[in-house]
Design a protein around this motif. Structure first.
Motif, PDB file in Angstrom:
ATOM      1  N   PRO A 274       3.469 -16.291   2.732  1.00  0.00           N
ATOM      2  CA  PRO A 274       3.905 -15.553   1.533  1.00  0.00           C
ATOM      3  C   PRO A 274       5.021 -14.553   1.814  1.00  0.00           C
ATOM      4  O   PRO A 274       5.015 -13.862   2.830  1.00  0.00           O
ATOM      5  N   SER A 275       5.986 -14.504   0.905  1.00  0.00           N
ATOM      6  CA  SER A 275       7.063 -13.523   0.975  1.00  0.00           C
ATOM      7  C   SER A 275       6.995 -12.648  -0.283  1.00  0.00           C
ATOM      8  O   SER A 275       6.286 -12.969  -1.232  1.00  0.00           O
ATOM      9  N   GLY A 276       7.740 -11.570  -0.285  1.00  0.00           N
ATOM     10  CA  GLY A 276       7.734 -10.676  -1.440  1.00  0.00           C
ATOM     11  C   GLY A 276       6.639  -9.633  -1.406  1.00  0.00           C
ATOM     12  O   GLY A 276       6.540  -8.799  -2.310  1.00  0.00           O
ATOM     13  N   LEU A 277       5.812  -9.661  -0.347  1.00  0.00           N
ATOM     14  CA  LEU A 277       4.704  -8.708  -0.244  1.00  0.00           C
ATOM     15  C   LEU A 277       5.206  -7.263  -0.230  1.00  0.00           C
ATOM     16  O   LEU A 277       4.626  -6.375  -0.855  1.00  0.00           O
ATOM     17  N   GLY A 278       6.299  -7.039   0.496  1.00  0.00           N
ATOM     18  CA  GLY A 278       6.824  -5.687   0.612  1.00  0.00           C
ATOM     19  C   GLY A 278       7.319  -5.121  -0.704  1.00  0.00           C
ATOM     20  O   GLY A 278       7.182  -3.926  -0.975  1.00  0.00           O
ATOM     21  N   PHE A 279       7.895  -5.980  -1.544  1.00  0.00           N
ATOM     22  CA  PHE A 279       8.387  -5.508  -2.839  1.00  0.00           C
ATOM     23  C   PHE A 279       7.225  -5.222  -3.785  1.00  0.00           C
ATOM     24  O   PHE A 279       7.255  -4.265  -4.558  1.00  0.00           O
ATOM     25  N   THR A 280       6.188  -6.057  -3.717  1.00  0.00           N
ATOM     26  CA  THR A 280       4.976  -5.794  -4.503  1.00  0.00           C
ATOM     27  C   THR A 280       4.347  -4.468  -4.089  1.00  0.00           C
ATOM     28  O   THR A 280       3.854  -3.710  -4.931  1.00  0.00           O
ATOM     29  N   ALA A 281       4.390  -4.181  -2.793  1.00  0.00           N
ATOM     30  CA  ALA A 281       3.786  -2.955  -2.270  1.00  0.00           C
ATOM     31  C   ALA A 281       4.440  -1.705  -2.842  1.00  0.00           C
ATOM     32  O   ALA A 281       3.783  -0.663  -2.961  1.00  0.00           O
ATOM     33  N   ILE A 282       5.714  -1.793  -3.196  1.00  0.00           N
ATOM     34  CA  ILE A 282       6.398  -0.633  -3.775  1.00  0.00           C
ATOM     35  C   ILE A 282       5.745  -0.246  -5.101  1.00  0.00           C
ATOM     36  O   ILE A 282       5.446   0.928  -5.352  1.00  0.00           O
ATOM     37  N   GLY A 283       5.517  -1.238  -5.958  1.00  0.00           N
ATOM     38  CA  GLY A 283       4.860  -0.976  -7.237  1.00  0.00           C
ATOM     39  C   GLY A 283       3.450  -0.457  -7.057  1.00  0.00           C
ATOM     40  O   GLY A 283       3.008   0.439  -7.785  1.00  0.00           O
ATOM     41  N   ILE A 284       2.733  -0.998  -6.065  1.00  0.00           N
ATOM     42  CA  ILE A 284       1.359  -0.565  -5.816  1.00  0.00           C
ATOM     43  C   ILE A 284       1.326   0.883  -5.325  1.00  0.00           C
ATOM     44  O   ILE A 284       0.491   1.689  -5.757  1.00  0.00           O
ATOM     45  N   ALA A 285       2.244   1.234  -4.420  1.00  0.00           N
ATOM     46  CA  ALA A 285       2.297   2.611  -3.920  1.00  0.00           C
ATOM     47  C   ALA A 285       2.642   3.584  -5.042  1.00  0.00           C
ATOM     48  O   ALA A 285       2.080   4.683  -5.119  1.00  0.00           O
ATOM     49  N   LEU A 286       3.545   3.176  -5.930  1.00  0.00           N
ATOM     50  CA  LEU A 286       3.907   4.037  -7.058  1.00  0.00           C
ATOM     51  C   LEU A 286       2.719   4.234  -7.992  1.00  0.00           C
ATOM     52  O   LEU A 286       2.427   5.352  -8.425  1.00  0.00           O
TER      53      LEU A 286
END
Length: 378
Positions: A274-286
């Motif tokens: 899976p890719s895109g995990l890091g970008f999803t993490a931005i929304g989760i951290a916010l």
């Protein structure tokens, strides 16, 4: 004993709640505009929660989201935007898979070595952006975006057949890792699945994150530097060193993000990782407001939307597109910005009114005291 601050708790909870309500409302508008039932998709997804296999999938996915979001949150607390978590985690995963496929130590050595490889790779890749920032003033946003692209190219090179790649069907992999590096999980049966063993690593990282930030001098220095580098420098903190250290730690944590899946399930890195995990993490951290508890709830919510949304494809008599969940995730990020800005302004106004009331009360008390003194003097 520290007094419980109800207003602070209210402000902390109000932002995420408003963001979720607003996201649901906006998603419902999208459904109505497309001629679909605005309520049924939520009902269909919620109906998946009682199923044990879905619960296992949610927990496993949430563990990866949680670790990645902690990496992002570490940067946020330092006023750094580490948008390169995706590249750091993928590069760490592929290097860990390569080492795991070519190294066969006893399990009690193999697993720690693989964890260190992942952390070192992630820290090294994030450290490049950190060095560029403290030495040349290059924005970490620009640097990490470019490093994401470079990481993709490096991964493509590493998985070439004449480097470390192994062809399996139509997929290029790094080969199967030695079994001594596999992390056992909690097997709940063939029909339910297995909870990744490294779910517990995610929990430990969350506890460590809270303790370090709130109970150590390093955590105080990090938060102080993020709030004001000038003020931190005045108190003896080396701001540049803190920036570099924060990027290294953020990258090291990001490097662990893919290991629950790699060591607990696939045991190899392939093009389907899976890719895109890091970008999803931005929304989760916010959404989680950089708080370990809030990030945990946000990770579970995101994982729920991911794993429950396939049920929408099988709805009868009218099927819904599972991309509705993706739209909702995007709207949550959009709503977070609006809701947090509104809550911040509301909190400032309440604080100003409270300070004004306290000053007025003090002035009245002082006036009453002066009047008593005048009366006594007469």
């Amino acid at each position: 004993m520290k007094k419980f601050d109800k207003e602070r708790l209210l402000l902390a909870v109000a932002g995420p709640v408003i963001a979720l309500v607003l996201a649901i409302a906006l998603t419902s508008v999208v459904l109505l505009a497309s001629g679909k039932n605005p309520i049924e998709p939520y009902q269909l997804m919620l109906q998946q929660l009682p199923f044990s296999d879905i619960q296992v999938l949610i927990i496993n996915q949430a563990s990866m989201y949680y670790i990645a979001a902690l990496a992002v949150a570490l940067g946020f607390r330092m006023n750094l935007f580490n948008i390169g978590v995706d590249g750091q985690y993928r590069l760490a995963a592929v290097m860990t898979a390569v080492v795991g496929a070519h190294l066969a130590l006893p399990g009690f050595l193999q697993i720690p070595v693989l964890l260190l490889v992942a952390m070192a790779t992630g820290a090294f890749w994030a450290g490049i952006a950190g060095v560029l920032k403290v030495t040349r003033g290059v924005s970490e946003v620009v640097a990490t975006i470019m490093l994401n692209a470079i990481a993709t190219s490096v991964i493509g090179y590493v998985t070439l057949a004449d480097v470390w790649g192994v062809q399996v069907g139509n997929n290029m992999t790094t080969g199967t890792m030695a079994k001594s590096g596999w992390v056992p999980g909690i097997d709940l049966g063939p029909e339910v699945g297995e909870i990744y063993g490294l779910v517990f690593l995610a929990i430990l990282l969350g506890v460590a994150y809270w303790v370090v930030l709130n109970r150590t001098r390093f955590g105080f220095d990090l938060r102080a530097t993020g709030a004001s580098e000038t003020a931190a420098a005045a108190s003896g903190v080396n701001a540049k060193r803190m920036v570099l250290t924060a990027m290294l730690i953020s990258g090291a944590v990001a490097g662990l993000s893919g290991l629950p899946l790699l060591l607990g399930d696939t045991h190899t890195y392939s093009l389907s990782f899976p890719s895109g995990l890091g970008f999803t993490a931005i929304g989760i951290a916010l959404l989680g407001r950089n708080n370990p508890g809030g990030i945990a709830v946000a990770s579970l919510l995101w994982a729920f939307l991911d794993k429950a949304s396939p049920a929408l494809d099988y709805a009868t008599p009218v099927a819904y597109d599972k991309e509705i969940a993706t739209i909702m995730q995007g709207l949550i990020v959009f709503s977070v910005v609006i809701s947090y800005a509104a809550v911040r302004q509301w909190g400032l106004r309440r604080q100003q009114r409270r300070v004004g009331a306290e000053l007025a009360a003090a002035a009245i008390a002082a006036g009453a005291t002066n009047t008593k003194k005048e009366v006594a003097a007469r």
